[in-house]
Structure formats: structure tokens, C-alpha cells
Design a protein around this motif. Structure first.
Motif, PDB file in Angstrom:
ATOM      1  N   GLN A 219       0.824  -1.207   0.000  1.00  0.00           N
ATOM      2  CA  GLN A 219       0.000   0.000   0.000  1.00  0.00           C
ATOM      3  C   GLN A 219       0.855   1.252   0.000  1.00  0.00           C
ATOM      4  O   GLN A 219       0.543   2.230  -0.675  1.00  0.00           O
ATOM      5  N   GLU A 220       1.961   1.235   0.754  1.00  0.00           N
ATOM      6  CA  GLU A 220       2.854   2.394   0.789  1.00  0.00           C
ATOM      7  C   GLU A 220       3.478   2.653  -0.578  1.00  0.00           C
ATOM      8  O   GLU A 220       3.698   3.796  -0.955  1.00  0.00           O
ATOM      9  N   MET A 221       3.753   1.586  -1.312  1.00  0.00           N
ATOM     10  CA  MET A 221       4.349   1.737  -2.634  1.00  0.00           C
ATOM     11  C   MET A 221       3.307   2.024  -3.709  1.00  0.00           C
ATOM     12  O   MET A 221       3.644   2.388  -4.831  1.00  0.00           O
ATOM     13  N   GLY A 222       2.030   1.847  -3.385  1.00  0.00           N
ATOM     14  CA  GLY A 222       0.967   2.092  -4.336  1.00  0.00           C
ATOM     15  C   GLY A 222       0.736   0.932  -5.290  1.00  0.00           C
ATOM     16  O   GLY A 222       0.132   1.101  -6.344  1.00  0.00           O
ATOM     17  N   ILE A 223       1.191  -0.256  -4.932  1.00  0.00           N
ATOM     18  CA  ILE A 223       1.028  -1.426  -5.796  1.00  0.00           C
ATOM     19  C   ILE A 223      -0.288  -2.126  -5.521  1.00  0.00           C
ATOM     20  O   ILE A 223      -0.971  -2.568  -6.424  1.00  0.00           O
ATOM     21  N   HIS A 224      -0.650  -2.209  -4.271  1.00  0.00           N
ATOM     22  CA  HIS A 224      -1.804  -3.011  -3.850  1.00  0.00           C
ATOM     23  C   HIS A 224      -2.854  -2.073  -3.286  1.00  0.00           C
ATOM     24  O   HIS A 224      -2.626  -1.411  -2.280  1.00  0.00           O
ATOM     25  N   LYS A 225      -4.021  -2.029  -3.915  1.00  0.00           N
ATOM     26  CA  LYS A 225      -5.082  -1.133  -3.454  1.00  0.00           C
ATOM     27  C   LYS A 225      -6.254  -1.977  -2.989  1.00  0.00           C
ATOM     28  O   LYS A 225      -7.049  -2.451  -3.793  1.00  0.00           O
ATOM     29  N   THR A 226      -6.362  -2.163  -1.683  1.00  0.00           N
ATOM     30  CA  THR A 226      -7.410  -3.033  -1.156  1.00  0.00           C
ATOM     31  C   THR A 226      -8.786  -2.400  -1.300  1.00  0.00           C
ATOM     32  O   THR A 226      -9.767  -3.107  -1.482  1.00  0.00           O
ATOM     33  N   GLU A 227      -8.859  -1.070  -1.231  1.00  0.00           N
ATOM     34  CA  GLU A 227     -10.160  -0.418  -1.348  1.00  0.00           C
ATOM     35  C   GLU A 227     -10.745  -0.635  -2.733  1.00  0.00           C
ATOM     36  O   GLU A 227     -11.936  -0.873  -2.896  1.00  0.00           O
ATOM     37  N   ALA A 228      -9.932  -0.568  -3.761  1.00  0.00           N
ATOM     38  CA  ALA A 228     -10.415  -0.745  -5.129  1.00  0.00           C
ATOM     39  C   ALA A 228     -10.895  -2.172  -5.350  1.00  0.00           C
ATOM     40  O   ALA A 228     -11.908  -2.400  -6.010  1.00  0.00           O
ATOM     41  N   THR A 229     -10.190  -3.134  -4.804  1.00  0.00           N
ATOM     42  CA  THR A 229     -10.611  -4.522  -4.995  1.00  0.00           C
ATOM     43  C   THR A 229     -11.890  -4.802  -4.220  1.00  0.00           C
ATOM     44  O   THR A 229     -12.722  -5.583  -4.668  1.00  0.00           O
ATOM     45  N   ASP A 230     -12.072  -4.173  -3.063  1.00  0.00           N
ATOM     46  CA  ASP A 230     -13.322  -4.346  -2.308  1.00  0.00           C
ATOM     47  C   ASP A 230     -14.488  -3.770  -3.083  1.00  0.00           C
ATOM     48  O   ASP A 230     -15.571  -4.373  -3.120  1.00  0.00           O
ATOM     49  N   ARG A 231     -14.302  -2.618  -3.738  1.00  0.00           N
ATOM     50  CA  ARG A 231     -15.379  -2.019  -4.525  1.00  0.00           C
ATOM     51  C   ARG A 231     -15.697  -2.871  -5.746  1.00  0.00           C
ATOM     52  O   ARG A 231     -16.853  -3.009  -6.128  1.00  0.00           O
ATOM     53  N   ASP A 232     -14.656  -3.468  -6.355  1.00  0.00           N
ATOM     54  CA  ASP A 232     -14.885  -4.320  -7.527  1.00  0.00           C
ATOM     55  C   ASP A 232     -15.644  -5.582  -7.158  1.00  0.00           C
ATOM     56  O   ASP A 232     -16.446  -6.077  -7.941  1.00  0.00           O
ATOM     57  N   LYS A 233     -15.385  -6.112  -5.983  1.00  0.00           N
ATOM     58  CA  LYS A 233     -16.068  -7.323  -5.546  1.00  0.00           C
ATOM     59  C   LYS A 233     -17.554  -7.070  -5.261  1.00  0.00           C
ATOM     60  O   LYS A 233     -18.383  -7.948  -5.452  1.00  0.00           O
ATOM     61  N   ARG A 234     -17.899  -5.872  -4.821  1.00  0.00           N
ATOM     62  CA  ARG A 234     -19.286  -5.541  -4.511  1.00  0.00           C
ATOM     63  C   ARG A 234     -20.132  -5.400  -5.778  1.00  0.00           C
ATOM     64  O   ARG A 234     -21.334  -5.594  -5.746  1.00  0.00           O
TER      65      ARG A 234
END
Length: 109
Positions: free
Chosen positions: A93-108
Motif C-alpha cells: 500500500q505504501e508503494m501504491g502497488i496493492h489497493k485493497t479499497e479498489a478490490t473491495d469495490r470491484d467485488k461488490r
């Protein structure tokens, strides 16, 4: 690598991320411990060869290398005991590689 859940992060990717970001994650520390173990094995072989050659100047130099390696390992161990390990997801997340919020929105959706 982007947008995958944390369960799909390979050890190699975790070590790569750990090398590039701040903090130390568990897979990176495991690789460092294995590296120090192999270094100790090499120094043991070098010390045995130095003693068998009866050249005590070489023995002194190898003992100096053993001392440096041991002190470095002990200092790294103490530092990580004080600071602690960082989760791989936080580093991503600090490097900007992994965005958990975006994947949570995509799953919904």
C-alpha cells in the motif's frame, strides 16, 4: 500484482517488495536468516581450510570476518525485535502497488 488478495502474494514478490520499501516483512527476514546461515557455513569451511594450511594470518582474517558477520546478525536481530515486522500488504500500500479499497469495490459490483 495489482489488485490481488494478500493470499496470492508469492514469497518472491514479498521479498522484492520488502527490498524496495521501508520496513522488513517476514519473507524478507526469512531469506536474510537463510543467507546468514549459508554465510556461517562458508565461514566454517574457510576457517577449517585456514587451520589446515597452518597460516595463522589467514586464520586471523577469517576470524575477523566471522566476528563481523556475527555482530551484524545480532544487531539485525535486536533491531527487528525492537521495531517488529511489517505486513507485506502495508508495504504494498505504501508503494501504491496493492489497493485493497479498489478490490473491495470491484467485488461488490
Amino acid at each position: 500484482m495489482e489488485g490481488r488478495p494478500s493470499k496470492e502474494i508469492s514469497s518472491a514478490e514479498a521479498v522484492f517488495v520488502g527490498a524496495l520499501s521501508s520496513g522488513v516483512n517476514a519473507p524478507t527476514w526469512f531469506v536474510l536468516k537463510i543467507t546468514f546461515l549459508l554465510l556461517a557455513f562458508c565461514f566454517t569451511a574457510m576457517l577449517a581450510l585456514a587451520f589446515s594450511s597452518k597460516n595463522f594470518v589467514i586464520v586471523g582474517h577469517v576470524l575477523l570476518l566471522v566476528t563481523i558477520g556475527t555482530v551484524l546478525f545480532v544487531l539485525l536481530n535486536r533491531f527487528l525485535a525492537e521495531v517488529g515486522l511489517v505486513p507485506v500488504e502495508q508495504q504494498m500500500q505504501e508503494m501504491g502497488i496493492h489497493k485493497t479499497e479498489a478490490t473491495d469495490r470491484d467485488k461488490r459490483k
